[in-house]
Write an enzyme that holds these catalytic residues in place. Sequence first.
Site, mmCIF file in Angstrom:
data_model
loop_
_atom_site.group_PDB
_atom_site.id
_atom_site.type_symbol
_atom_site.label_atom_id
_atom_site.label_comp_id
_atom_site.label_asym_id
_atom_site.label_seq_id
_atom_site.Cartn_x
_atom_site.Cartn_y
_atom_site.Cartn_z
ATOM 1 N N ASP A 164 0.858 -1.184 0.000
ATOM 2 C CA ASP A 164 0.000 0.000 0.000
ATOM 3 C C ASP A 164 0.895 1.236 0.000
ATOM 4 O OD1 ASP A 164 -1.746 2.090 0.564
ATOM 5 O OD2 ASP A 164 -2.978 0.900 1.932
ATOM 6 N N HIS A 165 0.880 1.986 -1.093
ATOM 7 C CA HIS A 165 1.802 3.108 -1.254
ATOM 8 C C HIS A 165 1.449 4.281 -0.337
ATOM 9 C CE1 HIS A 165 5.204 4.828 -3.008
ATOM 10 N NE2 HIS A 165 4.704 5.382 -4.095
ATOM 11 N N ARG A 166 0.267 4.252 0.278
ATOM 12 C CA ARG A 166 -0.083 5.283 1.259
ATOM 13 C C ARG A 166 0.721 5.103 2.535
ATOM 14 N NH1 ARG A 166 -6.378 4.145 1.645
ATOM 15 N NH2 ARG A 166 -5.429 2.060 1.814
ATOM 16 N N ILE A 188 3.681 2.615 2.688
ATOM 17 C CA ILE A 188 5.063 2.244 2.378
ATOM 18 C C ILE A 188 5.518 2.996 1.133
ATOM 19 C CG2 ILE A 188 6.632 0.337 1.877
ATOM 20 C CD1 ILE A 188 5.291 0.131 4.621
#
Length: 441
Positions: free
Chosen positions: A413-415, A417
């Site tokens: 999850d780029h939010r 990591i």
Amino acid sequence: MATKSITLPDIGNYENTPVIEVLVSPGDRVEKEDSLITLESDKATMEIPSPYSGEIKKVLVKVDDTINKGDLIAEIEADEEDAATEAPAEEEGKAEEPTEKAEEKPAEPEKPTPSAPSEEKSAQEATPPAEAPVNRQGAGAKFHASPSVRLFARKLGVDLANVTGTGPKGRIQQEDVEAAIKKVMEGVAKGGAATGAGIPPLPEIDFSQFGEIEEKPLSRIKKLSGRHLSTAWLNIPHVTQFDEADITELEAFRKSLKARAEKQGIKMTPLVFVLKALAHVLREFPNMNASLAPDGENLVVKKYINLGVAVDTPNGLVVPVVRDVDQKGIFELSEELMAISERARDGKLTGEDLSGGTFSVSSLGGIGGTQFTPIVNGPEVGILGVSKASMQPVWNGSEFEPRLMLPLALSYDHRVIDGAEGARFMTTLSRTLTDLRELML
């Protein structure tokens, strides 16, 4: 012989679980552990076995009923050898029966138009138009819908107060939620104002015009996992990073333990070493062992490491959870992984088996392939994909030598990591798999 009441045992932290199949009828002969009914939660299906052998006298549930721990399922004339055994929570089920019957009479739903979240907000600030439907069920009303449908509607932001159920007794089904969304989208397509993010549906095509076709229903597990994966894909901004780990020494070590494991009846696979290394690295990268809070502004970091392991079953993919991986040895993990995989293939997983995961692993190593992009199993923030290891020539500084390389794919999850942290995580994991002495540090 004596007549015994059969009640729903403890199946985990589930309430109002829908009955989707009744497998017996009055007069049927059943043996102990034969399945009586099938339940469907928002994560899995489960069959409830009979605690007695004998003849079914009464069946007290039907398809689409919702039941809880202790609720009566059936009455059975038990064989003499089972007659002395009391079913758990029998008296509790009798006490709770009036509550269940009361819940079987939901308020008759109106026929309103669904609202997107922004419409609900504006409705609180202004008087709705005369032609707008009004919710007459009250703010505290319980809608007649299964937990999986409630979750589906909640994830898509649909207010069930504005959905008309077409199922038995006005039950709201997934198709009703989809129809409500479609109705809103059609209004937008005809020139109405868009009230929220919407995804245009794929066109409906009559494939029979091109040739012979056959329509097959999806299994219940595939339907449930499909909804969950769609929700995860739409809500989580995915990034996938790839790497390879040199597992030449790991594989040699695994083979050296093979005879010892076989004596204990244990099948030791490379996946067990991946789980152990992953648990070690998650301790070093706690953000990867976390979940984003519903407010989107806080991170819930878990101090325990429970790894979900995707298992291929005849009915579809399920993800049972192996608990406290960091606290267990290779032999114990191998034994536990064998047991939980067998229960998954036999359709005997419990709610506890499927809950509490902090990070997931999907391994296709036994099938093949070089790489794939796994979908994050929300609300987790990361998942590791493992492909098939292969011998490759690797330059050691002076010459090429054959090394066993394991392809890895990390989706996250780029939010939560960012790319640098994801790369460091993968580098550390690869280093640990290459040299298991890292586990001792």
